[in-house]
Design a protein around this motif. Sequence first.
Motif, PDB file in Angstrom:
ATOM      1  N   TRP A   1       5.897  30.293 -11.750  1.00  0.00           N
ATOM      2  CA  TRP A   1       5.603  29.754 -12.850  1.00  0.00           C
ATOM      3  C   TRP A   1       4.290  29.986 -13.525  1.00  0.00           C
ATOM      4  CZ3 TRP A   1       7.548  26.837 -16.520  1.00  0.00           C
ATOM      5  CH2 TRP A   1       6.497  25.865 -17.121  1.00  0.00           C
ATOM      6  N   GLU A   2       3.405  30.125 -12.464  1.00  0.00           N
ATOM      7  CA  GLU A   2       1.823  30.645 -13.054  1.00  0.00           C
ATOM      8  C   GLU A   2       1.759  32.042 -13.536  1.00  0.00           C
ATOM      9  OE1 GLU A   2      -0.818  27.174 -10.350  1.00  0.00           O
ATOM     10  OE2 GLU A   2      -0.483  29.545  -9.539  1.00  0.00           O
TER      11      GLU A   2
ATOM     12  N   MET B   1       5.087  30.951 -17.365  1.00  0.00           N
ATOM     13  CA  MET B   1       4.500  30.482 -18.211  1.00  0.00           C
ATOM     14  C   MET B   1       3.559  31.486 -19.234  1.00  0.00           C
ATOM     15  SD  MET B   1       1.400  27.388 -17.709  1.00  0.00           S
ATOM     16  CE  MET B   1       0.335  28.432 -16.586  1.00  0.00           C
TER      17      MET B   1
ATOM     18  N   SER C   1      13.525  29.761 -22.547  1.00  0.00           N
ATOM     19  CA  SER C   1      13.318  28.613 -21.918  1.00  0.00           C
ATOM     20  C   SER C   1      14.554  28.183 -21.236  1.00  0.00           C
ATOM     21  CB  SER C   1      13.135  27.403 -22.967  1.00  0.00           C
ATOM     22  OG  SER C   1      11.714  27.890 -23.918  1.00  0.00           O
TER      23      SER C   1
ATOM     24  N   GLN D   1       3.191  16.061 -22.807  1.00  0.00           N
ATOM     25  CA  GLN D   1       2.683  17.336 -23.467  1.00  0.00           C
ATOM     26  C   GLN D   1       1.882  16.865 -24.689  1.00  0.00           C
ATOM     27  OE1 GLN D   1       3.537  20.341 -22.449  1.00  0.00           O
ATOM     28  NE2 GLN D   1       2.374  21.501 -24.281  1.00  0.00           N
TER      29      GLN D   1
ATOM     30  N   PRO E   1       7.323  22.088 -17.513  1.00  0.00           N
ATOM     31  CA  PRO E   1       6.414  22.066 -16.482  1.00  0.00           C
ATOM     32  C   PRO E   1       6.867  20.969 -15.529  1.00  0.00           C
ATOM     33  CG  PRO E   1       5.611  21.961 -18.605  1.00  0.00           C
ATOM     34  CD  PRO E   1       6.937  21.778 -19.121  1.00  0.00           C
TER      35      PRO E   1
ATOM     36  N   HIS F   1       4.283  31.319 -23.087  1.00  0.00           N
ATOM     37  CA  HIS F   1       3.216  31.432 -24.401  1.00  0.00           C
ATOM     38  C   HIS F   1       3.401  32.647 -25.075  1.00  0.00           C
ATOM     39  CE1 HIS F   1       0.460  28.519 -21.764  1.00  0.00           C
ATOM     40  NE2 HIS F   1       1.543  28.074 -22.193  1.00  0.00           N
TER      41      HIS F   1
END
Length: 341
Positions: free
Chosen positions: A166-167, A171, A196, A279, A235, A175
């Motif tokens: 994820w990190e 993500m 997505s 969000q 998330p 972005h």
Amino acid sequence: MDTGDAPARSSRRPSTAEGAGITSGSLARRLGISPTTLRSWDRRYDLGPARRDEGRHRRWSPRDVAMIEEMCRLTASGVPPAEAARVVKAHAAKAVAVPADHSGTGSVDATIAPADASVADSSPVPPGTVRTECRGLIRAALRLDSTAVQERLNAFVRTYGVIAAWEELMMPTLHAVGRKWETSGDRYVEVEHLLSWHVSTALRNAPFLLGLPEASRDDDWVLLACVPGEQHTLPLEAVHAALLQAGRPARMLGAAVPADALVSTVRRTGPAAVMLWSQARSLANTPLAQHLLQSTWGPQGARQQPRLHLAGPGWRGATVDRASQPAGLREAVALLAADPR
């Protein structure tokens, strides 16, 4: 509907190549590469269409297209073109030599085959890997190559675990694609949607990819939900997957959970902790958070209350007594995994 006079039929029977396949221009647009690249691969590595029609137009069959798609995936991941071509041709030869399995049983899909969870827990991401993987994932997404996107995501989760995936990969890539969409007049909205979808698929498949045991069904589980009106779930899906990898049972309610339904669920099921995702600041529902903190369950004289964690940028600046606000996925998972059971 009147279509006018029908055109005269040609007396010449169409060839097999004309009856099926796509042109080089169509294939190049589909894969996001130039026709010159296709010609170069054909000339240098003999990766061209198996047949041409009588007018010498190149027509690519589904098998030809599959080979070029694999070539794109390999070169996008940093494999030299000559080596990529050798691998592609070897795979194609093997596919011809080994008949397809039509028995209905099949084998385990390699894109979701489980792996040893301990490997994912202990394998650090090598320097330089992240940039290469992000670049390859973005290129696959721009080509709308669903197979390549899912394979890359699954492989990263399987090797490095949920939090690192994820990190370090999911993500940043989301972005990057989002910025490309915002600056190009909505030209890449389909790319963001496809990416997505496959990120969500990889997160939901994480227990299988990591070979995790079946989640415990005891009472010490965590409830995850988006605040009313909140549609961004990715998330929170990452939190869910990471909690399962950490061995903490969790239940996900998903997007835009109505306030009454959320309060009722807490009172009826008694989770050990609740995480609310927001969000947008406009959706961060402070009264709902305070109401959840006052919710109780259990027999008279032994009433219990949930621990509440408020996650997401929407909660920034909000003040809710006795509620934590984790700064990121690692902190969120650490807090939820450490909650008393």
